[in-house]
Design a protein around this motif. Structure first.
Motif, short mmCIF file in Angstrom:
data_model
loop_
_atom_site.label_atom_id
_atom_site.label_comp_id
_atom_site.label_asym_id
_atom_site.label_seq_id
_atom_site.Cartn_x
_atom_site.Cartn_y
_atom_site.Cartn_z
N ALA A 2 0.65 3.84 2.11
CA ALA A 2 1.06 4.12 3.70
C ALA A 2 2.49 3.23 4.03
O ALA A 2 3.44 3.70 4.49
CB ALA A 2 -0.18 3.98 4.44
N VAL B 27 2.33 8.49 -4.39
CA VAL B 27 1.25 7.40 -4.66
C VAL B 27 0.18 7.56 -5.31
O VAL B 27 -0.37 6.75 -6.06
CB VAL B 27 0.77 7.12 -3.28
N LYS C 87 -0.95 2.67 -5.46
CA LYS C 87 -2.16 2.84 -5.83
C LYS C 87 -2.35 2.25 -7.55
O LYS C 87 -2.77 1.06 -7.65
CB LYS C 87 -2.58 4.35 -6.30
N SER D 68 0.84 -1.04 0.02
CA SER D 68 0.20 0.07 -0.02
C SER D 68 0.90 1.06 0.07
O SER D 68 2.06 1.18 0.26
CB SER D 68 -0.83 -0.03 1.40
N HIS E 50 -0.28 11.44 3.75
CA HIS E 50 0.71 10.29 3.38
C HIS E 50 0.34 9.11 3.78
O HIS E 50 1.20 8.04 3.74
CB HIS E 50 2.20 10.75 4.22
N GLU F 272 -5.37 14.37 -1.69
CA GLU F 272 -6.29 14.30 -0.79
C GLU F 272 -6.56 15.76 -0.22
O GLU F 272 -7.87 16.15 0.02
CB GLU F 272 -5.79 13.84 0.28
N1 PLP Z 1 0.03 8.79 -0.10
C1 PLP Z 1 -0.55 9.67 -0.95
C2 PLP Z 1 -0.22 10.96 -1.63
C3 PLP Z 1 -2.23 9.19 -1.00
O1 PLP Z 1 -3.08 10.00 -1.60
C4 PLP Z 1 -2.47 8.21 -0.37
C5 PLP Z 1 -3.98 7.87 -0.51
O2 PLP Z 1 -4.86 8.42 -0.87
C6 PLP Z 1 -1.48 7.43 0.53
C7 PLP Z 1 -0.15 7.85 0.62
C8 PLP Z 1 -2.02 6.08 1.21
O3 PLP Z 1 -2.10 5.19 0.51
P1 PLP Z 1 -2.85 3.79 1.01
O4 PLP Z 1 -4.10 4.13 1.32
O5 PLP Z 1 -2.46 2.85 -0.20
O6 PLP Z 1 -2.02 3.26 2.26
#
Ligand code: PLP
Length: 411
Positions: A115, A236, A263, A113, A147, A206
């Motif tokens: 994160a 991401v 993603k 993922s 993040h 976001e």
């Molecule tokens: N970093 C960014 C810039 C994001 O937009 C996101 C999720 O929207 C993440 C990290 C976290 O990703 P995940 O939900 O796959 O852990």
């Protein structure tokens, strides 16, 4: 029961089934259940067809049920799905090579993922600082940043834990500076002797698709070089052709030391990676980090198919072209709608800012058979599949205009 019967049985589940109450209620979900998709279309369990302008939050960039990904998954599942990182994994090594080629960075750590990819980047930056004699390293993060929701990534996220769902304490070692403000970053660096890195999204997704002024990334890179700081870019959301380039940093040629990607990498199969220069990632020695599932054969087969398809179909060019077209058409169609403010975007990451909170629009759009997302309270975020066709882009504008115009009138 064969595989298809099992899927039919799942489809037959009523959304109001008592088992839904067994879920922890940590999401606010719209009242719709999708059963299948194709390209930019999704169908619900009543047979209604929706135009998907969010792609599972910038994940399904090749659209739904892309034949190349489906074929790669089926073929890999027939052979072997998982072996663990106790052993060499040919597809993982190949994927690391492909990511090095498209990003210009040299090495990769795989996880599941965004994160987790950021957790790896934070850990590597801290280890590199410690090797330099800095035992209390601090990373500069941006106001408005997102993040991820694991403890380290959440501690790097704005509002640095003030969200009511944050259990104290946060992880230490982060300092916040205004997004895109080089003078402020310079001041933060002056005031923070233990600063070891700057961590940024090239565009804040976001936070409402916030795009810094041209040249900002180059200026941050130059500042990091001058002060001996690592630059960590969280791509991401912006990575893998979304903004019209393999990675968003390539628009300015400001290469990071560490880059996180997830993603769209698996088009819906969970896979993420922390990429970095060899000189930086060497600090992650054997045993320092790991993941049971990270980079397993199934996930890597999907990711390899995604990269190959993006390249064959020149999706970075298509994202740039369709994105420019959509921006122009949205600005034209929404001109004069009083509630609409700034309309901005890069490639197929687009934000339409309203003058009031508009979370309810996601539900209204659903009633118009359109899938959108509202983020940062008042920004409609569009992140459609990159394969979206011109006629679908026109339909998106038509449906969204109706949704927004009615909202403006009724507010
Ligand atoms: N970093 C960014 C810039 C994001 O937009 C996101 C999720 O929207 C993440 C990290 C976290 O990703 P995940 O939900 O796959 O852990």
């Amino acid at each position: 029961m064969d595989a298809l019967d099992a899927l039919d049985a799942l489809d037959a589940l009523d959304a109001s089934d008592a088992s839904a109450g067994c879920l922890i209620q940590n999401y606010t979900r719209l009242p719709v259940t999708f059963t299948h998709g194709e390209g930019a279309w999704l169908w619900d369990d009543k047979g209604r067809r929706y135009l998907d302008a969010i792609a599972g939050i910038a994940v399904c960039s090749l659209g739904h049920a892309h034949p190349a990904v489906t074929a790669a998954l089926c073929e890999q599942a027939r052979r072997v799905t998982h072996t663990s990182n106790l052993y060499r994994i040919a597809a993982q090594e190949k994927l690391a090579g492909e990511l090095a080629r498209i990003s210009g960075l040299e090495t990769a750590f795989f996880c599941n993922s965004g994160a987790e990819a950021n957790e790896a980047a934070i850990k590597i930056a801290r280890l590199a600082a410690r090797a330099d004699g800095n035992n209390h390293p601090v990373i500069a993060v941006a106001r408005g940043a997102f993040h991820g929701r694991t403890l380290g990534a959440w501690s790097a996220t704005d509002p640095l834990g003030e969200h009511p769902g944050t259990p104290p304490p946060l992880a230490p070692g982060f300092v916040q500076t205004p997004f895109g403000d080089i003078a402020a970053l310079e001041k933060t660096a002056d005031e923070t002797p233990q600063l070891c890195a700057v961590m940024l999204e090239p565009i804040q997704g976001e936070n409402g698709v916030r795009i810094p002024a041209d040249g900002t990334l180059r200026a941050v890179r130059e500042l990091c070089d001058r002060r001996g700081l690592l630059l960590i870019l969280d791509e991401v959301q912006t990575g893998l052709c979304r903004t019209g380039a393999w990675y968003c940093f390539r628009h300015e040629g400001a290469a990071p030391d560490l880059l996180t990607t997830a993603k769209a990498l698996g088009n819906g199969v969970p896979v993420g990676a922390c990429l970095g220069r060899r000189e930086t990632t060497r600090h992650l020695a054997a045993g320092a980090h790991g993941s049971t599932f990270g980079g397993n054969p199934l996930a890597c087969a999907a990711a390899l198919a995604v990269i190959k398809t993006m390249e064959q179909e020149k999706l970075h060019e298509q994202a740039a072209r369709t994105g420019d077209y959509l921006l122009g058409e949205l600005r034209r169609a929404l001109a004069g709608v009083p509630s609409v403010g700034d309309i901005r975007g890069r490639g197929l990451l687009i934000g339409i800012e309203l003058d009031r909170p508009c979370q309810a629009l996601a539900q209204t759009a659903l009633e118009h058979e359109l899938l959108i997302n509202v983020t940062a309270g008042r920004v409609i975020r569009l992140a459609p599949p990159l394969i979206m066709e011109r006629a679908q882009a026109d339909l998106l504008v038509e449906r969204l205009t109706a949704v927004i115009a009615n909202f403006g009138d009724g507010a």
